[in-house]
Design a protein around this motif. Structure first.
Motif, PDB file in Angstrom:
ATOM      1  N   THR A   1       0.886  -1.055  -0.104  1.00 20.78           N
ATOM      2  CA  THR A   1      -0.046   0.013   0.111  1.00 20.78           C
ATOM      3  C   THR A   1       0.849   1.174   0.030  1.00 20.78           C
ATOM      4  O   THR A   1       2.122   1.209   0.594  1.00 20.78           O
ATOM      5  CB  THR A   1      -1.037  -0.106   1.162  1.00 20.78           C
ATOM      6  OG1 THR A   1      -1.931   1.005   1.059  1.00 20.78           O
ATOM      7  CG2 THR A   1      -0.246   0.056   2.641  1.00 20.78           C
ATOM      8  N   HIS A   2       0.393   2.288  -0.553  1.00 23.63           N
ATOM      9  CA  HIS A   2       1.312   3.356  -0.878  1.00 23.63           C
ATOM     10  C   HIS A   2       0.487   4.793  -1.168  1.00 23.63           C
ATOM     11  O   HIS A   2      -0.492   4.821  -1.209  1.00 23.63           O
ATOM     12  CB  HIS A   2       1.803   3.188  -2.363  1.00 23.63           C
ATOM     13  CG  HIS A   2       0.926   3.027  -3.382  1.00 23.63           C
ATOM     14  ND1 HIS A   2       0.317   4.144  -4.053  1.00 23.63           N
ATOM     15  CD2 HIS A   2       0.347   2.012  -3.969  1.00 23.63           C
ATOM     16  CE1 HIS A   2      -0.608   3.857  -4.973  1.00 23.63           C
ATOM     17  NE2 HIS A   2      -0.436   2.526  -4.817  1.00 23.63           N
TER      18      HIS A   2
ATOM     19  N   ALA B   1       3.395   5.349  -6.496  1.00 23.74           N
ATOM     20  CA  ALA B   1       2.553   4.195  -6.786  1.00 23.74           C
ATOM     21  C   ALA B   1       3.060   3.485  -7.661  1.00 23.74           C
ATOM     22  O   ALA B   1       3.109   2.010  -7.638  1.00 23.74           O
ATOM     23  CB  ALA B   1       1.357   4.803  -7.543  1.00 23.74           C
ATOM     24  N   GLU B   2       3.778   3.695  -8.846  1.00 26.98           N
ATOM     25  CA  GLU B   2       4.637   2.935  -9.610  1.00 26.98           C
ATOM     26  C   GLU B   2       5.563   1.953  -9.021  1.00 26.98           C
ATOM     27  O   GLU B   2       5.808   0.742  -9.392  1.00 26.98           O
ATOM     28  CB  GLU B   2       5.346   3.738 -10.898  1.00 26.98           C
ATOM     29  CG  GLU B   2       4.408   4.193 -11.605  1.00 26.98           C
ATOM     30  CD  GLU B   2       4.480   5.620 -12.748  1.00 26.98           C
ATOM     31  OE1 GLU B   2       4.013   6.122 -13.379  1.00 26.98           O
ATOM     32  OE2 GLU B   2       6.010   5.836 -12.327  1.00 26.98           O
TER      33      GLU B   2
ATOM     34  N   ALA C   1       5.307   0.862  -5.930  1.00 25.97           N
ATOM     35  CA  ALA C   1       4.549   0.176  -5.134  1.00 25.97           C
ATOM     36  C   ALA C   1       4.070  -1.022  -6.163  1.00 25.97           C
ATOM     37  O   ALA C   1       4.181  -2.451  -5.888  1.00 25.97           O
ATOM     38  CB  ALA C   1       3.403   0.555  -4.530  1.00 25.97           C
ATOM     39  N   ASP C   2       3.578  -0.712  -7.384  1.00 28.74           N
ATOM     40  CA  ASP C   2       3.210  -1.591  -8.283  1.00 28.74           C
ATOM     41  C   ASP C   2       4.230  -2.868  -8.748  1.00 28.74           C
ATOM     42  O   ASP C   2       4.074  -3.908  -8.990  1.00 28.74           O
ATOM     43  CB  ASP C   2       2.615  -1.097  -9.777  1.00 28.74           C
ATOM     44  CG  ASP C   2       1.210  -0.497  -9.455  1.00 28.74           C
ATOM     45  OD1 ASP C   2       0.511  -0.807  -8.547  1.00 28.74           O
ATOM     46  OD2 ASP C   2       1.094   0.484 -10.275  1.00 28.74           O
ATOM     47  N   ARG C   3       5.367  -1.984  -8.987  1.00 34.22           N
ATOM     48  CA  ARG C   3       6.548  -2.800  -9.102  1.00 34.22           C
ATOM     49  C   ARG C   3       6.892  -3.804  -8.194  1.00 34.22           C
ATOM     50  O   ARG C   3       7.270  -5.111  -8.464  1.00 34.22           O
ATOM     51  CB  ARG C   3       7.851  -2.001  -9.491  1.00 34.22           C
ATOM     52  CG  ARG C   3       8.956  -2.559  -9.808  1.00 34.22           C
ATOM     53  CD  ARG C   3       9.033  -3.138 -11.248  1.00 34.22           C
ATOM     54  NE  ARG C   3      10.500  -3.493 -11.563  1.00 34.22           N
ATOM     55  CZ  ARG C   3      11.049  -3.145 -12.691  1.00 34.22           C
ATOM     56  NH1 ARG C   3      10.310  -2.577 -13.666  1.00 34.22           N
ATOM     57  NH2 ARG C   3      12.003  -3.786 -13.109  1.00 34.22           N
TER      58      ARG C   3
ATOM     59  N   ALA D   1       4.772  -5.060  -5.929  1.00 31.17           N
ATOM     60  CA  ALA D   1       3.795  -6.258  -5.829  1.00 31.17           C
ATOM     61  C   ALA D   1       3.950  -7.310  -7.174  1.00 31.17           C
ATOM     62  O   ALA D   1       3.800  -8.508  -6.763  1.00 31.17           O
ATOM     63  CB  ALA D   1       2.356  -5.472  -6.289  1.00 31.17           C
ATOM     64  N   ARG D   2       4.279  -6.640  -8.250  1.00 34.89           N
ATOM     65  CA  ARG D   2       4.690  -7.648  -9.490  1.00 34.89           C
ATOM     66  C   ARG D   2       6.049  -8.731  -9.072  1.00 34.89           C
ATOM     67  O   ARG D   2       5.946  -9.604  -9.448  1.00 34.89           O
ATOM     68  CB  ARG D   2       4.969  -6.659 -10.512  1.00 34.89           C
ATOM     69  CG  ARG D   2       3.731  -6.276 -11.257  1.00 34.89           C
ATOM     70  CD  ARG D   2       3.961  -6.193 -12.934  1.00 34.89           C
ATOM     71  NE  ARG D   2       4.986  -5.238 -13.075  1.00 34.89           N
ATOM     72  CZ  ARG D   2       4.618  -3.836 -13.082  1.00 34.89           C
ATOM     73  NH1 ARG D   2       3.589  -3.320 -13.050  1.00 34.89           N
ATOM     74  NH2 ARG D   2       5.563  -3.057 -13.323  1.00 34.89           N
TER      75      ARG D   2
ATOM     76  N   ASN E   1      -0.984  -7.884  -3.913  1.00 36.95           N
ATOM     77  CA  ASN E   1      -1.558  -6.677  -4.704  1.00 36.95           C
ATOM     78  C   ASN E   1      -1.276  -5.329  -4.028  1.00 36.95           C
ATOM     79  O   ASN E   1      -1.091  -5.218  -2.948  1.00 36.95           O
ATOM     80  CB  ASN E   1      -3.107  -6.786  -4.864  1.00 36.95           C
ATOM     81  CG  ASN E   1      -4.019  -6.690  -3.439  1.00 36.95           C
ATOM     82  OD1 ASN E   1      -3.723  -7.620  -2.474  1.00 36.95           O
ATOM     83  ND2 ASN E   1      -4.782  -5.564  -3.200  1.00 36.95           N
ATOM     84  N   ALA E   2      -1.250  -4.458  -4.895  1.00 33.67           N
ATOM     85  CA  ALA E   2      -0.984  -3.017  -4.656  1.00 33.67           C
ATOM     86  C   ALA E   2      -2.250  -2.246  -4.697  1.00 33.67           C
ATOM     87  O   ALA E   2      -3.254  -2.178  -5.437  1.00 33.67           O
ATOM     88  CB  ALA E   2       0.007  -2.258  -5.415  1.00 33.67           C
ATOM     89  N   GLN E   3      -2.330  -1.176  -3.781  1.00 30.65           N
ATOM     90  CA  GLN E   3      -3.667  -0.061  -3.553  1.00 30.65           C
ATOM     91  C   GLN E   3      -3.104   1.022  -2.705  1.00 30.65           C
ATOM     92  O   GLN E   3      -2.535   1.042  -1.728  1.00 30.65           O
ATOM     93  CB  GLN E   3      -4.490  -0.903  -2.465  1.00 30.65           C
ATOM     94  CG  GLN E   3      -5.581  -1.709  -3.250  1.00 30.65           C
ATOM     95  CD  GLN E   3      -6.260  -2.281  -2.032  1.00 30.65           C
ATOM     96  OE1 GLN E   3      -6.893  -1.439  -1.176  1.00 30.65           O
ATOM     97  NE2 GLN E   3      -6.835  -3.412  -2.175  1.00 30.65           N
TER      98      GLN E   3
END
Ligand SMILES: Cc1cc2nc3c(=O)[nH]c(=O)nc-3n(C[C@H](O)[C@H](O)[C@H](O)COP(=O)(O)O)c2cc1C
Length: 162
Positions: free
Chosen positions: A6-7, A15-16, A18-20, A22-23, A33-35
């Motif tokens: 979470t970010h 946010a990018e 955090a997505d990275r 999570a991936r 998952n990222a949120q």
């Protein structure tokens, strides 16, 4: 093991990251998952929580601090990591003010400070004035290899704990 990344991001670069993360966790065999912090309801279903914030004026964003404050009790029994996204170019890598206390009180496994990104087009007018005034380095300084390596360490820790 289920992990929430979470970010709190003002202009998208955190946010990018955090997505990275999570991936990379998923690639490492962890369900993740990222949120954004403001979209998170209950963290009860997660074994681990990775909390990240961009750094402004030496501090985490207000939304990230508020997330920690309202989830302190639930975070206590979980694997917690913190990350911060801030320094630009060769600016000193200084941990934001709030992080040492959070890391200690949440018994966090770790905190990682990542270099950030600054895109003048995404900034508000007052922010543009400030960054020009302090001659902040402009550009994307995020180190994706470092981010992936940090996520891989988290994945290994979680798999060992499982
Ligand atoms: C007005 C302003 C103040 C900033 N202050 C800091 C700071 O004190 N420490 C730091 O490491 N980075 C600082 N930064 C850099 C940001 O943390 C960096 O650009 C980060 O990638 C922004 O994340 P976001 O796109 O998720 O909001 C500042 C940036 C701006 C525009």
């Amino acid at each position: 093991m289920r992990v929430l990344v979470t970010h709190a991001s003002r202009h998208g670069s955190t946010a990018e990251v955090a997505d990275r993360i999570a991936r990379a966790l998923i690639a490492g065999g962890v369900q993740a998952n990222a949120q954004p912090v403001n979209h998170v309801g209950d963290i009860a279903g997660y074994d681990g929580v990775v909390i990240g914030s961009s750094v402004y004026f030496g501090r985490w964003t207000r939304d990230a601090v508020a997330f920690v404050e309202r989830n302190r009790t639930d975070l206590a029994g979980r694997h917690v990591w913190l990350f911060s996204v801030g320094p630009l170019g060769d600016q000193p890598r200084t941990d934001p003010a709030d992080v040492a206390e959070f890391a200690m009180s949440l018994n966090a496994v770790g905190h990682h400070l990542f270099t950030g990104a600054l895109d003048l087009h995404r900034l508000s007018f007052p922010e543009r004035v400030i960054v020009k005034g302090v001659k902040a380095p402009i550009g994307d300084f995020r180190d994706w290899d470092e981010i992936d390596a940090s996520a891989a360490t988290i994945a290994r820790h979680l798999k060992q704990a499982a």
